[in-house]
Design an enzyme around this catalytic site. Structure first.
Site, PDB file in Angstrom:
ATOM      1  N   ALA A 233       0.797  -1.173  -0.024  1.00 47.16           N
ATOM      2  CA  ALA A 233      -0.159  -0.062  -0.062  1.00 47.16           C
ATOM      3  C   ALA A 233       0.934   1.215  -0.082  1.00 47.16           C
ATOM      4  O   ALA A 233       1.182   1.946  -1.090  1.00 47.16           O
ATOM      5  CB  ALA A 233      -0.907   0.157   1.217  1.00 47.16           C
ATOM      6  N   ARG A 234       1.209   1.513   1.108  1.00 49.05           N
ATOM      7  CA  ARG A 234       2.248   2.651   1.231  1.00 49.05           C
ATOM      8  C   ARG A 234       3.475   2.415   2.362  1.00 49.05           C
ATOM      9  O   ARG A 234       3.067   1.967   3.362  1.00 49.05           O
ATOM     10  CB  ARG A 234       1.454   3.929   1.680  1.00 49.05           C
ATOM     11  N   GLU A 263      11.244   6.074  -0.951  1.00 48.89           N
ATOM     12  CA  GLU A 263      11.311   5.707  -2.092  1.00 48.89           C
ATOM     13  C   GLU A 263      12.129   6.781  -3.013  1.00 48.89           C
ATOM     14  O   GLU A 263      11.562   7.842  -2.807  1.00 48.89           O
ATOM     15  CB  GLU A 263      10.155   5.322  -2.926  1.00 48.89           C
ATOM     16  N   HIS A 281       8.092  -1.105  -5.695  1.00 52.41           N
ATOM     17  CA  HIS A 281       6.878  -0.430  -5.872  1.00 52.41           C
ATOM     18  C   HIS A 281       6.334  -0.643  -7.184  1.00 52.41           C
ATOM     19  O   HIS A 281       6.118   0.238  -8.239  1.00 52.41           O
ATOM     20  CB  HIS A 281       7.090   1.251  -5.729  1.00 52.41           C
ATOM     21  N   GLY A 283       3.423  -2.421  -7.828  1.00 53.27           N
ATOM     22  CA  GLY A 283       1.832  -2.892  -7.523  1.00 53.27           C
ATOM     23  C   GLY A 283       1.078  -2.639  -8.720  1.00 53.27           C
ATOM     24  O   GLY A 283       0.258  -3.416  -9.347  1.00 53.27           O
ATOM     25  N   ALA A 284       1.306  -1.330  -9.414  1.00 57.56           N
ATOM     26  CA  ALA A 284       0.519  -0.829 -10.403  1.00 57.56           C
ATOM     27  C   ALA A 284       1.138  -1.224 -11.791  1.00 57.56           C
ATOM     28  O   ALA A 284       0.737  -0.753 -12.783  1.00 57.56           O
ATOM     29  CB  ALA A 284       0.201   0.619 -10.050  1.00 57.56           C
TER      30      ALA A 284
HETATM   31  N1  LIG Z   1       1.678  -0.877  -4.623  1.00 55.15           N
HETATM   32  C1  LIG Z   1       1.344  -0.206  -5.492  1.00 55.15           C
HETATM   33  O1  LIG Z   1       1.664   0.023  -6.591  1.00 55.15           O
HETATM   34  C2  LIG Z   1      -0.235   0.271  -5.330  1.00 55.15           C
HETATM   35  C3  LIG Z   1      -0.511   0.995  -3.996  1.00 55.15           C
HETATM   36  N2  LIG Z   1      -1.761   1.088  -3.682  1.00 55.15           N
HETATM   37  C4  LIG Z   1      -2.144   1.815  -2.593  1.00 55.15           C
HETATM   38  O2  LIG Z   1      -3.087   0.704  -1.929  1.00 55.15           O
HETATM   39  C5  LIG Z   1      -3.821   1.449  -0.764  1.00 55.15           C
HETATM   40  C6  LIG Z   1      -5.286   0.941  -1.159  1.00 55.15           C
HETATM   41  O3  LIG Z   1      -5.789   1.382  -2.073  1.00 55.15           O
HETATM   42  P1  LIG Z   1      -7.301   1.261  -2.779  1.00 55.15           P
HETATM   43  O4  LIG Z   1      -7.720  -0.035  -2.283  1.00 55.15           O
HETATM   44  O5  LIG Z   1      -7.428   1.618  -4.208  1.00 55.15           O
HETATM   45  O6  LIG Z   1      -7.913   2.365  -1.870  1.00 55.15           O
HETATM   46  P2  LIG Z   1      -9.221   2.572  -1.298  1.00 55.15           P
HETATM   47  O7  LIG Z   1      -9.585   3.946  -1.320  1.00 55.15           O
HETATM   48  O8  LIG Z   1     -10.361   1.945  -2.301  1.00 55.15           O
HETATM   49  O9  LIG Z   1      -9.422   1.740  -0.009  1.00 55.15           O
HETATM   50  C7  LIG Z   1      -8.664   2.225   1.170  1.00 55.15           C
HETATM   51  C8  LIG Z   1      -9.413   1.423   2.143  1.00 55.15           C
HETATM   52  O10 LIG Z   1      -8.863   1.677   3.339  1.00 55.15           O
HETATM   53  C9  LIG Z   1      -9.698   2.178   4.503  1.00 55.15           C
HETATM   54  N3  LIG Z   1      -9.321   2.938   5.563  1.00 55.15           N
HETATM   55  C10 LIG Z   1      -8.939   4.154   5.563  1.00 55.15           C
HETATM   56  N4  LIG Z   1      -8.250   4.690   6.708  1.00 55.15           N
HETATM   57  C11 LIG Z   1      -8.256   3.339   7.660  1.00 55.15           C
HETATM   58  C12 LIG Z   1      -7.860   3.197   8.638  1.00 55.15           C
HETATM   59  N5  LIG Z   1      -7.186   4.058   9.648  1.00 55.15           N
HETATM   60  N6  LIG Z   1      -7.815   1.877   9.124  1.00 55.15           N
HETATM   61  C13 LIG Z   1      -8.430   0.613   8.496  1.00 55.15           C
HETATM   62  N7  LIG Z   1      -8.782   1.106   7.306  1.00 55.15           N
HETATM   63  C14 LIG Z   1      -8.892   2.284   7.048  1.00 55.15           C
HETATM   64  C15 LIG Z   1     -10.901   2.650   3.710  1.00 55.15           C
HETATM   65  O11 LIG Z   1     -12.112   2.799   4.489  1.00 55.15           O
HETATM   66  C16 LIG Z   1     -10.851   2.066   2.532  1.00 55.15           C
HETATM   67  O12 LIG Z   1     -11.939   1.004   2.602  1.00 55.15           O
HETATM   68  C17 LIG Z   1      -3.591   3.141  -1.207  1.00 55.15           C
HETATM   69  O13 LIG Z   1      -2.711   3.298  -0.180  1.00 55.15           O
HETATM   70  C18 LIG Z   1      -2.985   2.846  -2.483  1.00 55.15           C
HETATM   71  O14 LIG Z   1      -2.142   3.988  -2.748  1.00 55.15           O
HETATM   72  C19 LIG Z   1      -2.850   1.174  -4.959  1.00 55.15           C
HETATM   73  C20 LIG Z   1      -2.428   0.655  -6.017  1.00 55.15           C
HETATM   74  C21 LIG Z   1      -1.238   0.224  -6.460  1.00 55.15           C
HETATM   75  O1  LIG Z   2      -1.902   3.736  -7.104  1.00 50.11           O
HETATM   76  C1  LIG Z   2      -0.831   3.826  -6.311  1.00 50.11           C
HETATM   77  O2  LIG Z   2      -1.489   4.305  -5.060  1.00 50.11           O
HETATM   78  C2  LIG Z   2       0.194   3.345  -6.440  1.00 50.11           C
HETATM   79  O3  LIG Z   2       1.089   3.115  -5.491  1.00 50.11           O
HETATM   80  C3  LIG Z   2       0.865   3.100  -7.944  1.00 50.11           C
HETATM   81  O4  LIG Z   2       1.696   4.188  -8.057  1.00 50.11           O
HETATM   82  P1  LIG Z   2       2.842   4.653  -9.330  1.00 50.11           P
HETATM   83  O5  LIG Z   2       1.892   5.301 -10.159  1.00 50.11           O
HETATM   84  O6  LIG Z   2       2.859   3.040  -9.643  1.00 50.11           O
HETATM   85  O7  LIG Z   2       3.928   5.299  -8.900  1.00 50.11           O
END
Ligand SMILES: NC(=O)C1=CN([C@@H]2O[C@H](COP(=O)(O)OP(=O)(O)OC[C@H]3O[C@@H](n4cnc5c(N)ncnc54)[C@H](O)[C@@H]3O)[C@@H](O)[C@H]2O)C=CC1
Ligand SMILES: O=C(O)C(=O)COP(=O)(O)O
Length: 530
Positions: A233-234, A263, A281, A283-284
Site C-alpha cells: 500500500a504505502r 522511495e 513499488h 503494484g501498479a
Molecule cells: N503498490 C502499488 O503500486 C499500489 C498501491 N496502492 C495503494 O494501496 C492502498 C489501497 O488502495 P485502494 O484499495 O485503491 O484504496 P481505497 O480507497 O479503495 O481503499 C482504502 C480503504 O482503506 C480504508 N481505511 C482508511 N483509513 C483506515 C484506517 N485508519 N484503518 C483501516 N482502514 C482504513 C478505507 O475505508 C478504504 O476502505 C492505497 O494506499 C494505494 O495508494 C494502490 C494501487 C497500487
Molecule cells: O496507485 C497507487 O497508489 C500506486 O502506488 C501506484 O503508484 P505508481 O503510479 O506506480 O507510482
C-alpha cells in the site's frame, strides 16, 4: 494558445500518443526526472501528470504559477499537498480502481513468494544449485489472512485469498458491516485484535495522519513469531524501524514489501534482511493497469480543460447531480451572475441567499451555488479561482450563505435568484432563467426586470427616469466609436428609476466610462465583461 501538459511519470504509450495528437496541448514528457530537470517546464505547465516519483509539495506548487490541474496517474495522493493545491485552486484528480487488480495480484504474488521462498529458489537455481529441501515452505490454504483496509484492493485480495481456501478477516472502521458480509470476510473491530488472530497481516489503506505508523511494535508483537506482514500500500503505514527490529528479533516471521518510506532510497537494512521479500513499488506496473490508467488520465484531463466536472476529483467539494442538463445550464448561468455581481457591486457582501424556484428547487443545487461563488470570487480575489477553491475563497471573504427553495413557483419552469446583502441596509438582487437548457437569460437586477442574454461586453446604466438619457448614452458611445449590439431598458416606477443593460461590441475605457457617468440624471455606470 496551447495548454502545456508536463508528464513526470511513465505513462502508457497510448496515453502519450493521445496527448501528442491533441493540437490544443503542448506535451512535455519527462518521465522519472528529478525536480531540477523539469523545473523550467513546470513554470509554464497548466497540467501536470505524475506517478509516485513526483512529490507535489508546496515547493513544487510554488514553482508552478500556471498550474490548474494535477492528474495522479494512480490511486495514492499521499505525496500531494492537497491543502496547498486546494488553496491555489488546483484541481487534483486520480484514477481509482484502474490498478486495483494489478495491486491485488502483486499482493498475492508477494505472499506466495514469501511463503514458498520463490525468489530465493529462483536465485539458487540461476547460480547452478538444485537443493530441493532448502526451500520447503508453507501453504496459504487454511491460513488466516488479516486485511487492513477493505477498499478496492483490500476486497480483491480477500477474494483471491478465499480462492486459496484461506480464512479472511478485516479491519476497516469506515465501511459498513454489509461490505464485510458481501465479501465473506469476518469483521474485526480493532487492528491489534486482527493482528493477534491472523497468520498474515496485509495493509491496503491510504497513507495519512491516521494510518502513518499504524502498524507498530505492538501490532507486530500481536502478529507473533509465526506471523507475516505484507505492505503493497504505502511505506510508512508500518513503522519501518520497528518492523526491522521485529524481524531482527524474531518477533514476526518475515515481511513482504512493495512500498517503502523513502522511495527510491529505502532503508537498506530492511531491504537486505533475509526475512524480507521486496519489489520496487511495482503494484501498479502491469500493461493492463497502465493502459486503463492512461486512458482515464487522457479522458479526465480533457474534461477538466473543458471546464467539465471530472469523475475522479480528489479536492473538489461534494457536488451532486452533475449529469443533469438543467443543473449544468443553471450552473453556467450562476457563474455569469456571480461574475456580474462581482463587477457591479458597490459594497462588501456579508451574506448571500440563493433562491431556487420551480424544477431546480427539487434538485441538488450544490454545483449552482459553487458556480456562483466561482464567478464572484474570480472578480474580487487576486489569484486563480476554480471550483476547487471557490468555496474557501468565499469563506475567506467572510460571506455567509443560505438557500431557500420553492418548487411551486409558476412564472417559469425554473428560476434562480440571488440576494446579496452587506452590513447596514445594502443589498443587491440578481436573477435569471434558462430556456431549453441552453438559452441563458438575466431577468432581474434589484427591482428591474429584463430578458437579456448575459454575454460579452455589457454596460449597466442606472438613472433617474427622465427624457433624453438614452439618447445621450447612444450619442456618447457613437462618439467613442463603440457599437451597441443590444439595448434593454427597464424602470421601476414612472418617473422613478430606470436601468439600461447594453450589449456592446468592444470594451469601454475608463475615460469613456467616466464620460457616460457624467450624463445628467445618470446615477451609476458599470462596465461588465461576461
Ligand atoms: N503498490 C502499488 O503500486 C499500489 C498501491 N496502492 C495503494 O494501496 C492502498 C489501497 O488502495 P485502494 O484499495 O485503491 O484504496 P481505497 O480507497 O479503495 O481503499 C482504502 C480503504 O482503506 C480504508 N481505511 C482508511 N483509513 C483506515 C484506517 N485508519 N484503518 C483501516 N482502514 C482504513 C478505507 O475505508 C478504504 O476502505 C492505497 O494506499 C494505494 O495508494 C494502490 C494501487 C497500487
Ligand atoms: O496507485 C497507487 O497508489 C500506486 O502506488 C501506484 O503508484 P505508481 O503510479 O506506480 O507510482
Amino acid at each position: 494558445m496551447a495548454n502545456v501538459i508536463l508528464i513526470t511519470g511513465k505513462l502508457h504509450p497510448e496515453a502519450i500518443e493521445a496527448f501528442q495528437k491533441d493540437s490544443s496541448l503542448e506535451l512535455i514528457y519527462k518521465p522519472d526526472c528529478k525536480f531540477d530537470q523539469f523545473k523550467t517546464d513546470l513554470a509554464r505547465a497548466q497540467v501536470l501528470v505524475t506517478r509516485s516519483e513526483t512529490a507535489i509539495d508546496r515547493h513544487l506548487i510554488d514553482h508552478a504559477p500556471e498550474l490548474k490541474i494535477v492528474a495522479r496517474a494512480a490511486v495514492g495522493v499521499g505525496n500531494i499537498d492537497l491543502d496547498y493545491a486546494t488553496e491555489k485552486g488546483i484541481l487534483v484528480m486520480n484514477t481509482p480502481g484502474k490498478n486495483t487488480n494489478s495491486a491485488a495480484e502483486l499482493t498475492l504474488g508477494l505472499i506466495l513468494g514469501m511463503l514458498r521462498h520463490i525468489p530465493e529458489s529462483h536465485n539458487h537455481m540461476k547460480q547452478g544449485g538444485w537443493d530441493r529441501h532448502r526451500f520447503t515452505g508453507r501453504e496459504l490454504r487454511g491460513k488466516k489472512v488479516g486485511i487492513v483496509g477493505l477498499g478496492n484492493v483490500g476486497h480483491r485480495v480477500a477474494k483471491f485469498c478465499r480462492g486459496f481456501d484461506a480464512e479472511v478477516f478485516a479491519y476497516d472502521p469506515y465501511i459498513s458491516p454489509a461490505v464485510f458480509q458481501k465479501n465473506s470476510v469476518e469483521q474485526v473491530k480493532n487492528l491489534q485484535e486482527l493482528a493477534r488472530r491472523v497468520d498474515i497481516l496485509t495493509v491496503h489503506v491510504p497513507k495519512n495522519k491516521e494510518t502513518t505508523g499504524m502498524v507498530d511494535g505492538e501490532v507486530l508483537g500481536a502478529l507473533g513469531p509465526e506471523g507475516y506482514f505484507v505492505n503493497a500500500a504505502r511505506g510508512g503505514v508500518a513503522d519501518e524501524q520497528e518492523l526491522l527490529k521485529a524481524i531482527q528479533e524474531g518477533v514476526i516471521a518475515g515481511a513482504a514489501l512493495d512500498t517503502f518510506d523513502n522511495e527510491p532510497d529505502p532503508l537498506g537494512e530492511l531491504v537486505r534482511h533475509e526475512k524480507v521479500w521486496v519489489s520496487p513499488h511495482i503494484g501498479a506496473s502491469t500493461l493492463e493497469a497502465q493502459l486503463a490508467i492512461g486512458k482515464t488520465v487522457v479522458e479526465q484531463v480533457k474534461k477538466a480543460l473543458e471546464g467539465a466536472v471530472v469523475d475522479y476529483h480528489v479536492n473538489l467539494p461534494d457536488i451532486g447531480v452533475i449529469d443533469s442538463p438543467v443543473i449544468k445550464s443553471y450552473s453556467t448561468l450562476a457563474e455569469k451572475l456571480g461574475s456580474m455581481v462581482g463587477q457591479i457591486i458597490d459594497f462588501n457582501p456579508s451574506h448571500v441567499r440563493f433562491k431556487y424556484r420551480g424544477d431546480i428547487a427539487e434538485m441538488d443545487n450544490s454545483l449552482i451555488k459553487l458556480s456562483f461563488m466561482k464567478g464572484y470570487a474570480s472578480q474580487v480575489v487576486d489569484g486563480f479561482v476554480s471550483f476547487v477553491n471557490a468555496s474557501n475563497e468565499f469563506d475567506k471573504l467572510g460571506i455567509q450563505c443560505d438557500e431557500d427553495a420553492d418548487p411551486d413557483f409558476s412564472s417559469y419552469r425554473s428560476a434562480l435568484k440571488v440576494q446579496i446583502t452587506g452590513t447596514g441596509n445594502q443589498s443587491l438582487t440578481i436573477g435569471g432563467v434558462v430556456f431549453e437548457n441552453r438559452h441563458l437569460r438575466l431577468t432581474l437586477v434589484d427591482d428591474f426586470y429584463f430578458e437579456v442574454e448575459p454575454r460579452g461586453h455589457m454596460i449597466l446604466v442606472e438613472n433617474e427616469d427622465k427624457p433624453g438619457v438614452i439618447g445621450d448614452i447612444g450619442h456618447r458611445l457613437a462618439g467613442a466609436n463603440i457599437n451597441i449590439s443590444s439595448f434593454n431598458l427597464a424602470r421601476n416606477t414612472q418617473g422613478g428609476k430606470a436601468m439600461a443593460l447594453l450589449g456592446i461590441d468592444s470594451s469601454l475605457s475608463l475615460p469613456q466610462l467616466k464620460d457616460i457617468k457624467a450624463i445628467k440624471y445618470v446615477t451609476k455606470v458599470k462596465a461588465i465583461r461576461l
